[in-house]
Design an enzyme around this catalytic site. Structure first.
Site, PDB file in Angstrom:
ATOM      1  N   ASP A 105      -6.871  24.847  28.101  1.00 35.35           N
ATOM      2  CA  ASP A 105      -7.724  25.703  28.935  1.00 35.35           C
ATOM      3  C   ASP A 105      -9.167  25.561  28.441  1.00 35.35           C
ATOM      4  OD1 ASP A 105      -7.783  28.053  30.958  1.00 35.35           O
ATOM      5  OD2 ASP A 105      -9.041  28.707  29.253  1.00 35.35           O
ATOM      6  N   ILE A 106     -10.084  25.332  29.395  1.00 39.18           N
ATOM      7  CA  ILE A 106     -11.496  25.172  29.033  1.00 39.18           C
ATOM      8  C   ILE A 106     -12.056  26.552  28.662  1.00 39.18           C
ATOM      9  CG2 ILE A 106     -13.761  24.423  29.830  1.00 39.18           C
ATOM     10  CD1 ILE A 106     -12.347  22.535  31.775  1.00 39.18           C
ATOM     11  N   ASP A 115     -17.060  21.821  38.345  1.00 35.06           N
ATOM     12  CA  ASP A 115     -16.094  20.785  38.741  1.00 35.06           C
ATOM     13  C   ASP A 115     -16.299  19.506  37.930  1.00 35.06           C
ATOM     14  OD1 ASP A 115     -15.057  22.513  40.591  1.00 35.06           O
ATOM     15  OD2 ASP A 115     -16.132  21.639  42.316  1.00 35.06           O
ATOM     16  N   ARG A 164      -0.779   8.063  26.414  1.00 37.90           N
ATOM     17  CA  ARG A 164      -0.167   6.784  26.768  1.00 37.90           C
ATOM     18  C   ARG A 164       0.052   6.695  28.286  1.00 37.90           C
ATOM     19  NH1 ARG A 164       5.160   7.621  23.367  1.00 37.90           N
ATOM     20  NH2 ARG A 164       5.050   9.446  24.752  1.00 37.90           N
ATOM     21  N   GLU A 186      -9.077  25.824  35.682  1.00 40.02           N
ATOM     22  CA  GLU A 186      -9.559  25.052  34.543  1.00 40.02           C
ATOM     23  C   GLU A 186      -8.450  24.780  33.534  1.00 40.02           C
ATOM     24  OE1 GLU A 186     -10.249  29.374  33.465  1.00 40.02           O
ATOM     25  OE2 GLU A 186     -10.252  28.102  35.258  1.00 40.02           O
ATOM     26  N   ARG A 209      -6.928  15.550  18.725  1.00 43.47           N
ATOM     27  CA  ARG A 209      -7.889  14.498  19.097  1.00 43.47           C
ATOM     28  C   ARG A 209      -8.578  14.841  20.408  1.00 43.47           C
ATOM     29  NH1 ARG A 209      -4.755  10.476  18.674  1.00 43.47           N
ATOM     30  NH2 ARG A 209      -4.263  10.018  20.857  1.00 43.47           N
TER      31      ARG A 209
END
Length: 626
Positions: free
Chosen positions: A507-508, A524, A539, A550, A570
């Protein structure tokens, strides 16, 4: 001559001259030709020779006159007994003429026997009549013999004509019962070989046709003055003398093999041993060839009808099978297998045009080591047919190599049939089939490939459209990530076959402030940036999806909790470093394993959501376990 055989005189006053009219058994041809004259005179002399052997005391001279009074033959019979003296016959001694009207065939011309004597005898008239009778009998016997010979010859000719008609009838019946063109040509040539073994025969055909039982050569029309070319163009028998001098009698002939719709070939006949072909034999050969041509044409029409029906059934079956599958790869492989079976080809290859990279991609191939190879759009025969949007029929790759082809070189194929795959007039790929034998594919194969390629192109277009619709349904329009529904379905599928898996919810942080401060368009764009970072960190087999607003999610098949946390860490660092305006993300991680209690998809999401809630409430920009 002996006197004991002299007849007794009963009429002392016989005329010195007696003549007999003899109706000869000779028709107009006999009278007007030297053969009739020779035949009659020979019979006359034969009878005179027989009279010389008789013991008669007589001195007579007998002359054979023709129908116009001309002298044909003359003989004198002179006896020595008695007191007959030799003296000339004077004109005044010709007292009367006695006519011997012996008509063999009324209405025919007569010949005259004239007998002159130096002394009257009672048997003079008898001798004259005997000569006429014997001569008539001889001529009649000769004429009967000649008639018998003529009748025998006529019967022989009639018998030969009857045999020919019977042969033609049985051959016509046999040929029209056959529906195979090869069998018709074979029976026709065998029949001619039996009837005319001394004729050298060579069949030239104008079509792409091979007959395994008889030697057949293609008809070349480049030499317009050639005997066979003339027969083909004129549609009639053409005869020409070959050689000069004695060899000029050996006439070669070209007989067209034709039906009602055209000429299909030419039979070249060359007589052996300097013998000319008779007109009757040539006419009969023409009748046989015309019968064979009609049967050949009917068999071809029958074969075309059967082939068209089979092709329609084949097209219907292939179209049905192609439309059963909406997976592109299945369609490529099925089309390659079916084309190999239909055309009895040894190798097949289907390439697809990748519009994004403008390259040709091998989607199906035999041999299969060419699969997924990428080629330039203008390379080889595939590039050639795509560029020209026309099929290519190559009889022999070794003899005529218009372009390089690594596929043809690798397979050592010689015959090639290539066709573009069209979609609304635009080339979207190409089909190639090949065989190691030269001149393997026919023009009928060429036409059928055009039809089949259209149906294959339609099936590929439908599958592509279907795939595009499915992609649009399963893909978020803004981020390009999968949708939540797609993610749910695949996680359920992975749980059925994998041993473990992990789910990460992201979640941003403070996204509402970004929208309030920079606007929704920038908001956006931030979501798009985060989505790209996620894609770069996972992958190909991992599934990234937009959970809602979001919130984003990533599922890692066959990945345990620790590995998922490492990837999430990461992602968090790259988001903080690479986004503009800068944002951070919070993550919640959950996992499942086969040896533990089975978790449903809803439970897996619930645990990850709870872990995300903890991360948000614990200061954000961090990872929590569920």
């Amino acid at each position: 001559m002996g006197e004991e055989r002299m007849p007794t005189e009963t009429t002392p006053n016989l005329p010195y001259f007696a003549s007999g009219m003899f109706a000869a058994a000779a028709d107009r041809e006999f009278r007007e030709t030297n053969s009739g004259t020779t035949q009659l005179t020979e019979a006359f002399h034969t009878i005179m020779d027989e009279l010389l052997a008789e013991s008669l005391t007589i001195d007579i001279e007998i002359t054979l006159l023709g129908p116009e009074g001309e002298q044909w033959a003359n003989r004198r019979l002179l006896g020595t007994a008695g007191e007959i003296t030799d003296r000339s016959i004077l004109d005044d001694e010709l007292l009367t003429t006695q006519l011997l009207n012996i008509n063999l065939e009324p209405g025919h011309a007569t010949v005259t026997l004239v007998m002159q004597t130096t002394a009257p005898h009672s048997y003079s008239s008898i001798i004259l009549r005997s000569i006429a009778s014997a001569l008539s009998s001889r001529i009649r016997a000769d004429r009967i013999g000649e008639d018998n010979v003529w009748l025998t010859a006529t019967l022989n000719r009639a018998s030969a004509a009857s045999e020919r008609q019977s042969t033609l009838f049985h051959l016509s019946k046999q040929l029209h019962e056959l529906n195979d063109v090869n069998a018709i040509l074979t029976e026709w040539i065998i029949c001619l070989e039996m009837l005319y073994p001394r004729l050298q025969k060579q069949l030239y055909v104008s079509q792409d046709h091979l007959c395994p039982d008889i030697p057949v050569k293609p008809l070349s029309l480049y030499e317009s003055d050639h005997l066979c070319t003339r027969a083909f163009m004129e549609g009639c028998i053409v005869i020409a003398d070959e050689g000069t001098g004695l060899q000029a009698q050996s006439r070669a002939a070209a007989v067209p093999l034709k039906g009602k719709q055209g000429v299909y070939g030419v039979l070249h006949l060359i007589p052996q041993q300097q013998r000319a072909i008779s007109t009757s034999d040539l006419d009969f050969i023409g009748l046989i060839t015309e019968t064979a041509g009609t049967a050949f044409e009917n068999a071809q029409l029958f074969g075309q009808t059967v082939r068209l029906v089979q092709e329609l059934q084949l097209i219907n079956e292939i179209t049905h099978r192609l439309n059963q599958s909406l997976k592109l790869q299945d369609i490529f492989q099925y089309a390659a297998d079916e084309l190999t079976r239909i055309f009895q080809a040894e190798f097949a290859c289907i390439v697809d045009l990748d519009h994004d990279t403008n390259e040709l991609v091998v989607q199906a191939s035999t041999p299969d080591h060419f699969l997924n190879e990428r080629l330039s759009i203008d390379y080889g025969f595939a590039g050639l047919v795509i560029k020209n949007m026309e099929p290519v029929l190559l009889p022999d790759y070794r003899a005529n190599c218009p372009v390089d082809s690594v596929w043809m070189d690798a397979t050592e194929a010689r015959s090639l049939l290539a066709c573009p795959i069209l979609d609304h007039g635009e080339a979207i790929g190409a089909i190639l089939i090949a065989h190691r034998s030269p001149n393997y594919f026919s023009y009928n194969n060429y036409k059928l490939m055009q039809v089949l390629s259209g149906h294959i192109g339609l099936a590929l277009t439908n599958a592509s459209l279907h795939a595009e619709v499915r992609r649009m349904v399963a893909t978020d329009h803004l981020t390009g990530l999968f949708t939540r529904h797609y993610l749910d379905e695949h996680i359920a599928g992975f749980q059925k076959k994998d041993a473990c898996g992990s789910l990460v919810l992201l979640d941003i942080d403070n996204f509402k402030k970004v929208n309030d401060l920079y606007g929704h368009q920038i908001g956006d764009d931030v979501i798009i940036q985060v989505s790209r970072i996620i894609k770069s960190c996972i992958r190909d087999g991992d599934i990234a999806a937009r959970w809602g607003g979001e919130e984003l999610a990533v599922y890692f098949p066959k990945v345990n909790r620790d590995q998922a946390i490492h990837v999430a860490d990461r992602i968090c660092r790259k988001v903080s470093e690479e986004t503009s305006p800068q944002v951070t993300v919070s993550c919640g991680v959950s996992d499942w394993a086969f040896n533990e209690a089975k978790l449903s998809v809803e439970t897996l999401f619930y645990r990850a959501d709870m872990a995300l809630y903890k991360a948000k409430n614990s200061g954000k920009n961090q990872i929590m376990l569920g």
